[in-house]
Design an enzyme around this catalytic site. Structure first.
Site, PDB file in Angstrom:
ATOM      1  N   LYS A  31       0.826  -1.205   0.000  1.00  0.00           N
ATOM      2  CA  LYS A  31       0.000   0.000   0.000  1.00  0.00           C
ATOM      3  C   LYS A  31       0.861   1.256   0.000  1.00  0.00           C
ATOM      4  O   LYS A  31       1.892   1.315   0.669  1.00  0.00           O
ATOM      5  CB  LYS A  31      -0.928  -0.016   1.218  1.00  0.00           C
ATOM      6  N   GLY A  70      -8.119   3.154  10.897  1.00  0.00           N
ATOM      7  CA  GLY A  70      -8.798   1.976  10.362  1.00  0.00           C
ATOM      8  C   GLY A  70      -8.758   1.830   8.853  1.00  0.00           C
ATOM      9  O   GLY A  70      -9.474   0.996   8.285  1.00  0.00           O
ATOM     10  N   THR A  71      -7.906   2.602   8.185  1.00  0.00           N
ATOM     11  CA  THR A  71      -7.860   2.500   6.720  1.00  0.00           C
ATOM     12  C   THR A  71      -7.388   1.116   6.262  1.00  0.00           C
ATOM     13  O   THR A  71      -7.961   0.545   5.330  1.00  0.00           O
ATOM     14  CB  THR A  71      -6.918   3.570   6.115  1.00  0.00           C
ATOM     15  N   GLY A  72      -6.353   0.587   6.942  1.00  0.00           N
ATOM     16  CA  GLY A  72      -5.819  -0.722   6.532  1.00  0.00           C
ATOM     17  C   GLY A  72      -6.824  -1.836   6.753  1.00  0.00           C
ATOM     18  O   GLY A  72      -7.023  -2.695   5.885  1.00  0.00           O
ATOM     19  N   CYS A  73      -7.466  -1.808   7.927  1.00  0.00           N
ATOM     20  CA  CYS A  73      -8.493  -2.818   8.253  1.00  0.00           C
ATOM     21  C   CYS A  73      -9.614  -2.777   7.228  1.00  0.00           C
ATOM     22  O   CYS A  73     -10.069  -3.807   6.729  1.00  0.00           O
ATOM     23  CB  CYS A  73      -9.101  -2.541   9.626  1.00  0.00           C
TER      24      CYS A  73
HETATM   25  O1  PXL Z   1      -5.440  -0.568  11.899  1.00  0.00           O
HETATM   26  C1  PXL Z   1      -4.787  -1.574  12.579  1.00  0.00           C
HETATM   27  C2  PXL Z   1      -5.587  -2.111  13.728  1.00  0.00           C
HETATM   28  C3  PXL Z   1      -5.988  -3.406  13.718  1.00  0.00           C
HETATM   29  N1  PXL Z   1      -6.677  -3.968  14.723  1.00  0.00           N
HETATM   30  C4  PXL Z   1      -7.017  -3.263  15.798  1.00  0.00           C
HETATM   31  C5  PXL Z   1      -6.660  -1.938  15.870  1.00  0.00           C
HETATM   32  C6  PXL Z   1      -5.924  -1.336  14.805  1.00  0.00           C
HETATM   33  C7  PXL Z   1      -5.550   0.068  14.858  1.00  0.00           C
HETATM   34  O2  PXL Z   1      -5.885   0.828  15.695  1.00  0.00           O
HETATM   35  O3  PXL Z   1      -7.021  -1.232  16.935  1.00  0.00           O
HETATM   36  C8  PXL Z   1      -7.771  -3.908  16.888  1.00  0.00           C
END
Ligand code: PXL
Length: 258
Positions: free
Chosen positions: A173, A207-210
Protein backbone atom coordinates in the site's frame (compact mmCIF):
# COMPACT_ATOMS: atom_id res chain seq x y z
CA UNK A 1 -25.97 -14.83 1.09
CA UNK A 2 -22.18 -14.90 0.97
CA UNK A 3 -20.22 -15.18 4.23
CA UNK A 4 -16.90 -13.65 5.29
CA UNK A 5 -14.85 -14.22 8.44
CA UNK A 6 -12.60 -11.69 10.15
CA UNK A 7 -9.92 -12.94 12.55
CA UNK A 8 -8.82 -9.73 14.26
CA UNK A 9 -8.79 -7.53 17.34
CA UNK A 10 -11.51 -5.40 18.89
CA UNK A 11 -11.27 -1.59 18.71
CA UNK A 12 -13.65 -0.16 21.31
CA UNK A 13 -13.66 3.09 19.30
CA UNK A 14 -15.26 1.20 16.41
CA UNK A 15 -13.02 2.65 13.68
CA UNK A 16 -10.57 -0.22 13.16
CA UNK A 17 -10.25 -3.92 13.89
CA UNK A 18 -13.21 -6.29 13.94
CA UNK A 19 -15.69 -3.42 14.17
CA UNK A 20 -14.41 -1.85 10.93
CA UNK A 21 -14.34 -5.25 9.26
CA UNK A 22 -17.95 -6.13 10.13
CA UNK A 23 -19.23 -2.71 9.05
CA UNK A 24 -17.37 -3.10 5.76
CA UNK A 25 -18.68 -6.64 5.16
CA UNK A 26 -22.22 -5.33 5.81
CA UNK A 27 -21.74 -2.43 3.36
CA UNK A 28 -20.88 -4.94 0.62
CA UNK A 29 -23.91 -7.10 1.43
CA UNK A 30 -21.77 -9.91 2.85
CA UNK A 31 -22.71 -11.71 6.09
CA UNK A 32 -19.95 -11.09 8.64
CA UNK A 33 -18.59 -13.56 11.18
CA UNK A 34 -15.65 -13.01 13.53
CA UNK A 35 -12.97 -14.62 15.67
CA UNK A 36 -11.54 -12.12 18.19
CA UNK A 37 -7.79 -12.28 18.85
CA UNK A 38 -7.31 -9.41 21.30
CA UNK A 39 -9.27 -6.63 22.94
CA UNK A 40 -8.14 -3.03 22.97
CA UNK A 41 -9.42 -0.19 25.11
CA UNK A 42 -9.05 2.46 22.45
CA UNK A 43 -10.35 5.71 20.99
CA UNK A 44 -9.23 8.06 18.22
CA UNK A 45 -6.45 9.40 20.46
CA UNK A 46 -4.70 6.09 21.02
CA UNK A 47 -4.68 2.63 22.58
CA UNK A 48 -5.07 2.69 26.37
CA UNK A 49 -4.82 -1.08 26.89
CA UNK A 50 -4.35 -4.35 24.95
CA UNK A 51 -5.29 -7.82 26.27
CA UNK A 52 -4.61 -10.92 24.17
CA UNK A 53 -7.15 -13.75 24.21
CA UNK A 54 -5.98 -17.33 24.83
CA UNK A 55 -4.80 -18.88 21.51
CA UNK A 56 -7.02 -21.91 22.04
CA UNK A 57 -10.07 -19.61 22.36
CA UNK A 58 -9.11 -17.97 19.06
CA UNK A 59 -8.94 -21.42 17.47
CA UNK A 60 -12.29 -22.39 18.95
CA UNK A 61 -14.04 -19.34 17.52
CA UNK A 62 -12.73 -20.27 14.05
CA UNK A 63 -13.89 -23.84 14.65
CA UNK A 64 -17.39 -22.77 15.76
CA UNK A 65 -17.87 -20.55 12.71
CA UNK A 66 -16.32 -22.99 10.23
CA UNK A 67 -18.31 -26.00 11.46
CA UNK A 68 -21.62 -24.22 10.83
CA UNK A 69 -21.17 -21.58 8.09
CA UNK A 70 -19.83 -21.71 4.57
CA UNK A 71 -16.86 -19.28 4.64
CA UNK A 72 -16.49 -17.71 1.20
CA UNK A 73 -13.49 -15.56 2.22
CA UNK A 74 -11.59 -14.54 5.35
CA UNK A 75 -9.16 -11.90 6.52
CA UNK A 76 -6.77 -11.57 9.43
CA UNK A 77 -5.87 -8.36 11.26
CA UNK A 78 -4.12 -7.82 14.60
CA UNK A 79 -2.93 -11.19 15.92
CA UNK A 80 -0.92 -10.16 19.00
CA UNK A 81 1.44 -13.08 19.56
CA UNK A 82 3.26 -15.95 17.85
CA UNK A 83 0.99 -18.43 19.66
CA UNK A 84 -2.15 -16.74 18.26
CA UNK A 85 -0.60 -16.70 14.77
CA UNK A 86 -0.01 -20.46 15.12
CA UNK A 87 -3.60 -21.06 16.31
CA UNK A 88 -4.96 -19.08 13.36
CA UNK A 89 -2.77 -20.96 10.87
CA UNK A 90 -3.98 -24.25 12.38
CA UNK A 91 -7.64 -23.22 12.05
CA UNK A 92 -7.21 -21.95 8.49
CA UNK A 93 -5.51 -25.22 7.49
CA UNK A 94 -7.89 -27.54 9.35
CA UNK A 95 -11.02 -25.95 7.84
CA UNK A 96 -9.55 -25.13 4.42
CA UNK A 97 -10.42 -21.44 4.76
CA UNK A 98 -9.81 -19.79 1.39
CA UNK A 99 -9.33 -17.19 -0.04
CA UNK A 100 -7.46 -15.63 2.89
CA UNK A 101 -6.37 -11.99 3.04
CA UNK A 102 -3.61 -11.40 5.60
CA UNK A 103 -3.23 -7.81 6.78
CA UNK A 104 0.12 -7.96 8.63
CA UNK A 105 -0.95 -5.47 11.32
CA UNK A 106 1.99 -4.57 13.57
CA UNK A 107 1.14 -1.26 15.24
CA UNK A 108 -2.02 0.84 15.69
CA UNK A 109 -2.27 4.30 14.14
CA UNK A 110 -0.56 6.00 17.09
CA UNK A 111 2.34 3.51 17.16
CA UNK A 112 1.05 1.16 19.88
CA UNK A 113 2.17 -2.45 19.19
CA UNK A 114 -0.49 -5.00 18.16
CA UNK A 115 1.97 -7.79 17.30
CA UNK A 116 4.94 -8.94 19.41
CA UNK A 117 8.23 -8.48 17.49
CA UNK A 118 9.01 -12.21 17.78
CA UNK A 119 5.63 -12.97 16.16
CA UNK A 120 6.73 -11.47 12.83
CA UNK A 121 8.62 -14.69 12.12
CA UNK A 122 5.54 -16.82 12.86
CA UNK A 123 3.49 -14.61 10.55
CA UNK A 124 5.97 -15.17 7.71
CA UNK A 125 6.49 -18.88 8.31
CA UNK A 126 2.98 -20.02 9.28
CA UNK A 127 0.47 -17.62 7.74
CA UNK A 128 2.00 -16.17 4.57
CA UNK A 129 2.11 -19.57 2.80
CA UNK A 130 -1.69 -19.83 3.37
CA UNK A 131 -2.44 -16.30 2.15
CA UNK A 132 -4.10 -15.47 -1.16
CA UNK A 133 -2.99 -11.89 -0.55
CA UNK A 134 -0.99 -9.95 2.04
CA UNK A 135 -1.57 -6.20 2.40
CA UNK A 136 1.44 -4.53 4.11
CA UNK A 137 1.89 -0.79 4.30
CA UNK A 138 5.34 0.72 3.90
CA UNK A 139 6.32 0.32 7.58
CA UNK A 140 5.12 -3.30 7.72
CA UNK A 141 6.92 -4.11 4.46
CA UNK A 142 10.13 -2.62 5.88
CA UNK A 143 9.80 -4.74 9.03
CA UNK A 144 9.07 -7.88 6.99
CA UNK A 145 12.03 -7.34 4.64
CA UNK A 146 14.36 -5.86 7.30
CA UNK A 147 15.31 -2.99 5.04
CA UNK A 148 14.11 0.53 4.25
CA UNK A 149 11.85 1.27 1.27
CA UNK A 150 12.52 5.00 0.93
CA UNK A 151 10.41 5.83 -2.13
CA UNK A 152 7.88 4.38 -4.56
CA UNK A 153 10.78 3.65 -6.90
CA UNK A 154 12.07 0.94 -4.55
CA UNK A 155 8.53 -0.34 -3.86
CA UNK A 156 8.20 -2.53 -6.98
CA UNK A 157 11.23 -4.56 -6.08
CA UNK A 158 10.09 -4.74 -2.44
CA UNK A 159 6.68 -6.04 -3.53
CA UNK A 160 8.36 -8.82 -5.53
CA UNK A 161 10.62 -9.65 -2.56
CA UNK A 162 7.51 -9.94 -0.34
CA UNK A 163 5.91 -12.24 -2.92
CA UNK A 164 8.93 -14.52 -2.54
CA UNK A 165 7.97 -14.97 1.15
CA UNK A 166 5.15 -17.28 0.04
CA UNK A 167 1.77 -15.51 -0.40
CA UNK A 168 -0.03 -15.85 -3.73
CA UNK A 169 -0.11 -12.06 -4.11
CA UNK A 170 1.11 -8.88 -2.37
CA UNK A 171 -0.60 -5.50 -2.17
CA UNK A 172 2.06 -3.02 -1.04
CA UNK A 173 0.00 0.00 0.00
CA UNK A 174 1.26 3.45 -0.95
CA UNK A 175 -0.38 5.58 1.75
CA UNK A 176 2.90 6.08 3.62
CA UNK A 177 4.91 7.17 0.56
CA UNK A 178 5.11 10.77 -0.64
CA UNK A 179 3.13 12.05 -3.63
CA UNK A 180 -0.21 13.56 -4.67
CA UNK A 181 -1.53 10.10 -5.44
CA UNK A 182 -1.78 7.05 -3.19
CA UNK A 183 -0.33 4.29 -5.38
CA UNK A 184 -0.80 0.67 -4.29
CA UNK A 185 1.25 -2.04 -6.04
CA UNK A 186 -0.23 -5.49 -6.60
CA UNK A 187 2.46 -8.13 -7.17
CA UNK A 188 1.50 -11.57 -8.47
CA UNK A 189 3.51 -14.18 -10.36
CA UNK A 190 2.14 -12.51 -13.52
CA UNK A 191 3.83 -9.20 -12.64
CA UNK A 192 3.00 -5.86 -11.06
CA UNK A 193 -0.15 -3.76 -11.38
CA UNK A 194 -0.44 -0.19 -10.00
CA UNK A 195 -3.70 1.09 -8.49
CA UNK A 196 -3.87 4.87 -8.24
CA UNK A 197 -6.19 7.14 -6.30
CA UNK A 198 -5.99 10.78 -5.24
CA UNK A 199 -4.45 11.22 -1.80
CA UNK A 200 -7.17 12.59 0.51
CA UNK A 201 -5.77 15.29 2.81
CA UNK A 202 -7.38 14.31 6.15
CA UNK A 203 -6.39 13.23 9.64
CA UNK A 204 -9.36 10.85 9.75
CA UNK A 205 -7.33 7.81 8.76
CA UNK A 206 -8.04 5.47 11.67
CA UNK A 207 -8.80 1.98 10.36
CA UNK A 208 -7.86 2.50 6.72
CA UNK A 209 -5.82 -0.72 6.53
CA UNK A 210 -8.49 -2.82 8.25
CA UNK A 211 -11.20 -1.37 6.05
CA UNK A 212 -9.27 -1.95 2.81
CA UNK A 213 -8.45 -5.59 3.59
CA UNK A 214 -12.03 -6.23 4.76
CA UNK A 215 -13.42 -4.74 1.53
CA UNK A 216 -11.08 -6.94 -0.52
CA UNK A 217 -12.22 -10.01 1.45
CA UNK A 218 -15.88 -9.03 0.97
CA UNK A 219 -15.43 -8.68 -2.80
CA UNK A 220 -13.54 -12.00 -2.94
CA UNK A 221 -16.43 -13.58 -0.99
CA UNK A 222 -18.73 -12.24 -3.72
CA UNK A 223 -16.62 -14.10 -6.29
CA UNK A 224 -14.75 -11.17 -7.83
CA UNK A 225 -11.29 -11.83 -9.28
CA UNK A 226 -8.39 -10.41 -7.22
CA UNK A 227 -7.66 -7.39 -9.46
CA UNK A 228 -11.34 -6.35 -9.43
CA UNK A 229 -11.55 -6.84 -5.66
CA UNK A 230 -8.51 -4.62 -5.09
CA UNK A 231 -9.81 -1.89 -7.43
CA UNK A 232 -13.29 -1.95 -5.88
CA UNK A 233 -11.92 -1.88 -2.34
CA UNK A 234 -9.63 1.05 -3.11
CA UNK A 235 -12.49 3.05 -4.64
CA UNK A 236 -14.58 2.35 -1.51
CA UNK A 237 -11.71 3.46 0.77
CA UNK A 238 -11.34 6.74 -1.15
CA UNK A 239 -15.08 7.47 -0.71
CA UNK A 240 -14.96 6.46 2.96
CA UNK A 241 -12.02 8.86 3.55
CA UNK A 242 -13.66 11.71 1.62
CA UNK A 243 -16.86 11.47 3.66
CA UNK A 244 -15.33 10.67 7.07
CA UNK A 245 -17.68 11.89 9.83
CA UNK A 246 -14.95 13.69 11.82
CA UNK A 247 -15.61 11.94 15.13
CA UNK A 248 -13.25 12.08 18.09
CA UNK A 249 -10.34 14.41 18.87
CA UNK A 250 -7.58 12.34 17.22
CA UNK A 251 -7.33 10.25 14.06
CA UNK A 252 -11.06 9.90 13.37
CA UNK A 253 -12.81 6.93 11.77
CA UNK A 254 -13.93 6.54 8.16
CA UNK A 255 -17.46 6.60 6.81
CA UNK A 256 -18.10 2.89 6.43
CA UNK A 257 -21.50 3.63 4.85
CA UNK A 258 -19.82 5.31 1.86
O1 PXL B 1 -5.44 -0.57 11.90
C1 PXL B 1 -4.79 -1.57 12.58
C2 PXL B 1 -5.59 -2.11 13.73
C3 PXL B 1 -5.99 -3.41 13.72
N1 PXL B 1 -6.68 -3.97 14.72
C4 PXL B 1 -7.02 -3.26 15.80
C5 PXL B 1 -6.66 -1.94 15.87
C6 PXL B 1 -5.92 -1.34 14.80
C7 PXL B 1 -5.55 0.07 14.86
O2 PXL B 1 -5.88 0.83 15.69
O3 PXL B 1 -7.02 -1.23 16.93
C8 PXL B 1 -7.77 -3.91 16.89
Amino acid sequence: MRVALTIAGSDSGGGAGVQADLKTFFRFGVYGTSALTLVTAQNTLGVQRVELLPPELVYQQIQSVAEDFPIHAAKTGALGSAAIVAAVAQGVERYGIHPLVVDPVMVAKGGDPLLAPEAVRALKERLFPLASLITPNRLEAEALLQRPIPTLREAEEAAMALLALGPKAVLLKGGHFAGAEAVDLLATPRGILAFRAPRIPTRNTHGTGCTLSAAIAALLALGKPLEEAVAGAKAYLTRALETAPGLGRGHGPLNHLA
